[in-house]
Design a protein around this motif. Structure first.
Motif, PDB file in Angstrom:
ATOM      1  N   THR A 169       0.849  -1.175   0.000  1.00  0.00           N
ATOM      2  CA  THR A 169       0.000   0.000   0.000  1.00  0.00           C
ATOM      3  C   THR A 169       0.892   1.236   0.000  1.00  0.00           C
ATOM      4  OG1 THR A 169      -1.600  -1.185   1.357  1.00  0.00           O
ATOM      5  CG2 THR A 169      -1.852   1.191   1.227  1.00  0.00           C
ATOM      6  N   ARG A 170       0.626   2.169  -0.883  1.00  0.00           N
ATOM      7  CA  ARG A 170       1.376   3.420  -0.908  1.00  0.00           C
ATOM      8  C   ARG A 170       0.648   4.402   0.009  1.00  0.00           C
ATOM      9  NH1 ARG A 170       2.557   5.936  -6.603  1.00  0.00           N
ATOM     10  NH2 ARG A 170       3.458   3.882  -6.869  1.00  0.00           N
ATOM     11  N   THR A 171       1.229   4.616   1.191  1.00  0.00           N
ATOM     12  CA  THR A 171       0.622   5.499   2.187  1.00  0.00           C
ATOM     13  C   THR A 171       1.689   5.925   3.183  1.00  0.00           C
ATOM     14  OG1 THR A 171      -1.157   5.720   3.815  1.00  0.00           O
ATOM     15  CG2 THR A 171      -0.088   3.580   3.683  1.00  0.00           C
ATOM     16  N   ASP A 172       1.437   6.993   3.912  1.00  0.00           N
ATOM     17  CA  ASP A 172       2.370   7.445   4.946  1.00  0.00           C
ATOM     18  C   ASP A 172       2.181   6.598   6.202  1.00  0.00           C
ATOM     19  OD1 ASP A 172       3.636   9.535   3.550  1.00  0.00           O
ATOM     20  OD2 ASP A 172       1.949  10.872   3.939  1.00  0.00           O
ATOM     21  N   VAL A 173       3.188   5.772   6.511  1.00  0.00           N
ATOM     22  CA  VAL A 173       3.102   4.885   7.674  1.00  0.00           C
ATOM     23  C   VAL A 173       4.225   5.131   8.682  1.00  0.00           C
ATOM     24  CG1 VAL A 173       1.835   3.029   6.533  1.00  0.00           C
ATOM     25  CG2 VAL A 173       4.334   3.083   6.406  1.00  0.00           C
ATOM     26  N   LEU A 174       5.181   5.982   8.323  1.00  0.00           N
ATOM     27  CA  LEU A 174       6.273   6.334   9.233  1.00  0.00           C
ATOM     28  C   LEU A 174       6.329   7.848   9.380  1.00  0.00           C
ATOM     29  CD1 LEU A 174       9.180   4.028   8.019  1.00  0.00           C
ATOM     30  CD2 LEU A 174       7.693   3.680   9.960  1.00  0.00           C
ATOM     31  N   VAL A 175       6.786   8.291  10.557  1.00  0.00           N
ATOM     32  CA  VAL A 175       6.891   9.726  10.819  1.00  0.00           C
ATOM     33  C   VAL A 175       8.113   9.985  11.704  1.00  0.00           C
ATOM     34  CG1 VAL A 175       5.374   9.691  12.844  1.00  0.00           C
ATOM     35  CG2 VAL A 175       5.600  11.771  11.497  1.00  0.00           C
ATOM     36  N   ILE A 176       8.809  11.075  11.430  1.00  0.00           N
ATOM     37  CA  ILE A 176       9.951  11.475  12.251  1.00  0.00           C
ATOM     38  C   ILE A 176       9.424  12.150  13.518  1.00  0.00           C
ATOM     39  CG2 ILE A 176      11.939  13.039  12.367  1.00  0.00           C
ATOM     40  CD1 ILE A 176      12.321  12.552   9.354  1.00  0.00           C
ATOM     41  N   THR A 177       9.944  11.707  14.660  1.00  0.00           N
ATOM     42  CA  THR A 177       9.501  12.256  15.943  1.00  0.00           C
ATOM     43  C   THR A 177      10.563  13.126  16.615  1.00  0.00           C
ATOM     44  OG1 THR A 177      10.240  10.262  17.086  1.00  0.00           O
ATOM     45  CG2 THR A 177       7.927  10.338  16.376  1.00  0.00           C
ATOM     46  N   GLN A 178      11.838  12.867  16.299  1.00  0.00           N
ATOM     47  CA  GLN A 178      12.902  13.647  16.923  1.00  0.00           C
ATOM     48  C   GLN A 178      14.129  13.632  16.012  1.00  0.00           C
ATOM     49  OE1 GLN A 178      14.788  12.180  20.598  1.00  0.00           O
ATOM     50  NE2 GLN A 178      14.378  14.188  21.490  1.00  0.00           N
ATOM     51  N   VAL A 179      14.830  14.751  15.962  1.00  0.00           N
ATOM     52  CA  VAL A 179      16.089  14.855  15.221  1.00  0.00           C
ATOM     53  C   VAL A 179      17.112  15.488  16.149  1.00  0.00           C
ATOM     54  CG1 VAL A 179      17.281  15.793  13.205  1.00  0.00           C
ATOM     55  CG2 VAL A 179      14.873  15.104  13.028  1.00  0.00           C
ATOM     56  N   ILE A 180      18.245  14.814  16.311  1.00  0.00           N
ATOM     57  CA  ILE A 180      19.322  15.302  17.165  1.00  0.00           C
ATOM     58  C   ILE A 180      20.544  15.516  16.285  1.00  0.00           C
ATOM     59  CG2 ILE A 180      20.798  14.792  19.151  1.00  0.00           C
ATOM     60  CD1 ILE A 180      18.458  12.861  20.033  1.00  0.00           C
TER      61      ILE A 180
END
Length: 188
Positions: A169-180
């Motif tokens: 399925t082409r969909t947004d399933v991951l997301v960035i929560t923090q960048v250090i």
């Protein structure tokens, strides 16, 4: 006679005789002398040692301060870009923390991150017919990290059931929560 825990410097205990005290003081002085030799201190200029220690402390402060949280939001929406507080070009490494829509958290490090496309991946196994592999590609450009696209109509994000159906399925399933971000820092 007893010794300190870290450097094993001797000191008198209550039961030691006074005549043993000079030997204990001599051992302490030799231990301190040996420790100072480790700092290239030749004993001639105490200001040289002070200056070296000040330089070491300054460098340690720089090392402690070279890590910066550029983005932090566990509730980031799955669609759209994130904006960093500083440009990725200012850092030698970014640690990207992310989560899937199954609340599986992970992270990856990206060296010299500005201008790079990255692939974030997680997997989620529930039973033999339910094992999902989830992926999202991002492009890091300056202060923006957004879903990477080969062209305007193709987005590289989605999931596939790698057991049973093998359907994707082409969909947004991951997301960035923090960048250090880790700044460049030399100890030389």
């Amino acid at each position: 006679m007893e010794t300190t825990k870290r450097y094993r410097l001797p000191y008198p205990s209550d039961g030691d005789q006074v005549r043993e005290l000079p030997d204990i003081i001599k051992q302490q002085a030799e231990g301190i002398d040996e420790a100072l030799a480790g700092f290239d201190y030749d004993g001639t200029d105490p200001n040289k040692l002070t200056a070296r220690m000040a330089a070491v402390e300054k460098q340690l402060d720089a090392i402690r301060g070279n890590t910066v949280v550029l983005y932090d939001n566990d509730n980031t929406p799955f669609a759209g870009a994130i904006t960093l507080s500083e440009s990725a070009a200012n850092f030698e490494r970014l640690t990207i923390c992310f989560r899937s829509n199954d609340n599986v958290f992970s992270s990856m490090d990206v060296v010299n991150p500005d201008g790079k496309a990255i692939s974030l991946t997680t997997s989620f196994f529930n039973e033999t017919s339910y094992f999902f592999l989830k992926n999202r590609c991002y492009k890091i450009t300056g202060k923006t990290i957004n879903t990477y696209s080969l062209s305007t109509d193709k987005w590289i994000t989605g999931e596939a059931n790698v057991c049973n159906s093998n359907q994707g399925t082409r969909t947004d399933v991951l997301v960035i929560t923090q960048v250090i971000g880790t700044r460049k820092n030399s100890i030389i």
